[in-house]
Design a protein around this motif. Structure first.
Motif, mmCIF file in Angstrom:
data_model
loop_
_atom_site.group_PDB
_atom_site.id
_atom_site.type_symbol
_atom_site.label_atom_id
_atom_site.label_comp_id
_atom_site.label_asym_id
_atom_site.label_seq_id
_atom_site.Cartn_x
_atom_site.Cartn_y
_atom_site.Cartn_z
ATOM 1 N N LEU A 62 -108.718 45.159 5.308
ATOM 2 C CA LEU A 62 -108.608 45.372 6.809
ATOM 3 C C LEU A 62 -107.414 46.233 7.137
ATOM 4 O O LEU A 62 -107.120 46.070 8.352
ATOM 5 N N GLU B 230 -107.784 48.355 10.052
ATOM 6 C CA GLU B 230 -108.220 47.702 11.477
ATOM 7 C C GLU B 230 -107.030 47.196 12.175
ATOM 8 O O GLU B 230 -106.677 47.146 13.417
ATOM 9 N N ALA C 10 -103.211 42.258 5.870
ATOM 10 C CA ALA C 10 -104.844 42.543 6.314
ATOM 11 C C ALA C 10 -105.147 43.429 5.122
ATOM 12 O O ALA C 10 -106.272 43.263 4.757
ATOM 13 N N ILE D 17 -114.029 42.951 11.537
ATOM 14 C CA ILE D 17 -112.697 41.955 11.082
ATOM 15 C C ILE D 17 -113.468 40.356 11.693
ATOM 16 O O ILE D 17 -112.658 39.507 11.269
ATOM 17 N N TYR E 207 -111.186 37.587 11.182
ATOM 18 C CA TYR E 207 -110.472 37.352 12.393
ATOM 19 C C TYR E 207 -109.494 36.199 12.619
ATOM 20 O O TYR E 207 -108.132 35.892 12.825
#
Ligand SMILES: C/C(=C\Cc1cc(O)c2ccccc2c1O)CCC[C@H](C)CCC[C@H](C)CCCC(C)C
Ligand SMILES: C[S@@+](CC[C@H](N)C(=O)[O-])C[C@H]1O[C@@H](n2cnc3c(N)ncnc32)[C@H](O)[C@@H]1O
Length: 225
Positions: A176, A179, A171, A11, A15
């Motif tokens: 993602l 995650e 995300a 990530i 991030y």
């Protein structure tokens, strides 16, 4: 490589952008508060554990100044690489790839320690707290910033809704989802404030002060040696 390390390797490129987007930039305010409440003098030596891309390390560097020293430590290479790229104008920061459970510095090295959204992610919370105690000078402080447990059922439901119905779908647009799906169960597994305060005292800290943010969605806990 642990699953957590691999997660943050993946990530890292998104991030910071997602944190800004998903907290409307508020996480920068919380990070500034965490450093302010350490009350470090100019010239101090500080450690940012689980530093990631270095947000808190740079706040610490601005606080301790050019005469001070900051160490940013993380076990994932990708966030550290971004941290280095973003901090070329902070010569007082040293970046280190290492384990927060076995920090390669002697006892009583640091006057202040930050751990932002890291304690919830380490494999052994009591060991991380023992390391923080060992590394601090007598009277030194640690600032623990992380998600927390809201005080009311309404806020508890909001926290779960926001994470699962807003954060994860956002995300998912970047591939993602898995995650960020980790967030909610990790928060549920994180010690409640009273349990965290007990763990901090068991690690040897003399005083613990707890500051809920947004009704307990987040919290800053200040532990003094
Ligand atoms: C800086 C923040 C989270 C860092 C973070 C920590 C983790 O353990 C992760 C694990 C896996 C993936 C990502 C992360 C991660 O980004 C906090 C701000 C970002 C949050 C994703 C958003 C959280 C929002 C709050 C639940 C509610 C905010 C209310 C709103 C401001 C009105
Ligand atoms: C959510 S990020 C927090 C980054 C930064 N502190 C911030 O406030 O944005 C959590 C970080 O903790 C790191 N981490 C987790 N366990 C660790 C450990 N045992 N030792 C060092 N870093 C660790 C991960 O690699 C990740 O970069």
């Amino acid at each position: 490589m642990t699953n957590i390390q691999a997660l943050f390797e993946r990530i890292a490129p998104l991030y910071d952008r997602l944190n800004d987007q998903l907290s409307f930039g508020l996480h920068h305010v919380w990070k500034q508060m965490a450093v302010d409440w350490l009350e470090l003098p100019a010239g101090a030596t500080a450690l940012d554990l689980c530093c990631g891309t270095g947000d808190l390390s740079r706040v610490l560097a601005r606080r301790v100044g050019r005469q001070g020293r900051v160490v940013g430590l993380d076990f994932a290479a990708a966030p550290l690489a971004i941290a280095r790229q973003r901090s070329y104008h902070y010569p007082q920061i040293e970046w280190l790839q290492g384990d927060a459970l076995a920090v390669p510095f002697g006892d009583q090295t640091f006057q202040g320690i930050t751990i932002g959204y890291g304690l919830r992610n380490v494999a052994d919370i009591p060991q991380a707290l023992r390391e923080m105690f060992r590394l601090l000078v007598p009277g030194g402080r640690a600032a623990i910033l992380d998600f927390s447990h809201p005080q009311t059922p309404v806020l508890q439901q909001f926290q779960q809704w926001y994470l699962q119905q807003w954060v994860v779908p956002t995300a998912r647009q970047y591939g993602l989802a898995a995650e960020y799906d980790y967030l909610w169960p990790s928060i549920q597994a994180f010690p409640t404030p009273p349990t965290l305060w007990r763990l901090i005292q068991q690690a040897g800290f003399e005083s613990v002060k707890h500051y809920p943010l947004l009704g307990g969605l987040m919290a800053i806990t200040i532990a003094q040696k």
